[in-house]
Write an enzyme that holds these catalytic residues in place. Structure first.
Site, PDB file in Angstrom:
ATOM      1  N   SER A   1       0.843  -1.194   0.000  1.00 29.76           N
ATOM      2  CA  SER A   1       0.000   0.000   0.000  1.00 29.76           C
ATOM      3  C   SER A   1       0.877   1.242   0.000  1.00 29.76           C
ATOM      4  CB  SER A   1      -0.911   0.015   1.235  1.00 29.76           C
ATOM      5  OG  SER A   1      -1.570   1.266   1.367  1.00 29.76           O
TER       6      SER A   1
ATOM      7  N   TYR B   1      -1.207  -0.296  10.521  1.00 28.62           N
ATOM      8  CA  TYR B   1      -1.463  -0.703   9.135  1.00 28.62           C
ATOM      9  C   TYR B   1      -0.297  -0.275   8.244  1.00 28.62           C
ATOM     10  CZ  TYR B   1      -3.625  -1.082   4.542  1.00 28.62           C
ATOM     11  OH  TYR B   1      -3.889  -1.404   3.220  1.00 28.62           O
TER      12      TYR B   1
END
Length: 243
Positions: free
Chosen positions: A138, A151
């Site tokens: 990501s 995350y």
């Protein structure tokens, strides 16, 4: 790489990015192994695929589940050509609010789950001296923000892991490794968020520019379709308008 009849294992294949990748690779001739926790959703995806496929119920956060799933894959196929690690969770939260169970789940799925799957495919890929591992990371692994600490750390780990894997596996075994780093994608990942304060602070609706899962599937097809002499190391993808 000629994709026709290649064996491709996709985790997180029941929805979102994993589902889109599964459909894309099947449409381009791959034999697709669909893996996720939801067997019924996988069967729904399987009915949409034009080529041979196999459904495997697998929880990547559970080592026994991963081992059992890959045993079934290896019992059915003599090789594994492609692994796409698309399974992931995104329970964003402020560190001060101490969502420890969600932090650990994020690491269990997003990092340990990837390691478990790589562990399982290495014997076949080393023996055949070929293979491609695609890790869906990501942009959050590079661009951190409040609420995204754990995350972001999990995705930064994948980016670093991918680089180190290339150093170790590509020269001796011709195994290619790619880290794909999407910006915001229109999936249900944010439904994992339970931190009420964060939800009050963040606006995840409205006119936010988003990629579609198919955009990420297109990227996976691109990197897999390169000649064997080409390894696309990293691919950072954002919606138009986001710097």
């Amino acid at each position: 790489m000629e994709l026709n009849r290649k064996i491709a294992v996709i985790t997180g294949a029941s929805s979102g990015i994993g589902k889109a990748i599964s459909k894309m690779l099947s449409a381009n001739g791959c034999t697709v192994v669909l893996a996720s926790r939801s067997k019924e959703k996988l069967k729904e995806v399987q009915r949409e695929l034009p080529n041979e496929s196999l459904v495997i119920e697998m929880d990547v956060s559970d080592g026994q589940s991963v081992a059992s799933g890959f045993k079934t894959i290896k019992d059915n196929y003599s090789r594994i050509d492609i692994l796409v690690n698309a399974a992931g969770v995104m329970p964003l939260s402020y560190i001060k609010n101490r969502h420890i169970d969600e932090w650990l789940q994020t690491i269990d799925v997003n990092v340990k789950g990837v390691l478990r799957c790589i562990y399982e495919v290495l014997p076949e890929m080393k023996e055949q001296k070929a293979g491609h591992i695609v890790n869906i990371a990501s942009v959050d692994g590079k661009e951190l923000y409040e609420g995204g600490a754990v995350y972001g750390a999990s995705k930064a780990a994948l980016i670093a892991l991918s680089r180190a894997l290339r150093m170790e596996l590509s020269p001796d075994f011709n195994i290619r490794i790619t880290s794909i780093e999407p910006g915001t994608v229109a999936t249900n990942l944010r439904e994992d968020i339970t931190d009420k304060e964060l939800l009050e602070d963040k606006d995840y609706g409205g006119d936010e520019a988003k990629l579609q899962p198919k955009n990420i599937a297109d990227a996976v097809l691109y990197v897999l379709s390169q000649p064997k002499t080409v390894n696309v190391n990293e691919l950072l993808i954002k919606p138009t308008g986001k710097a």
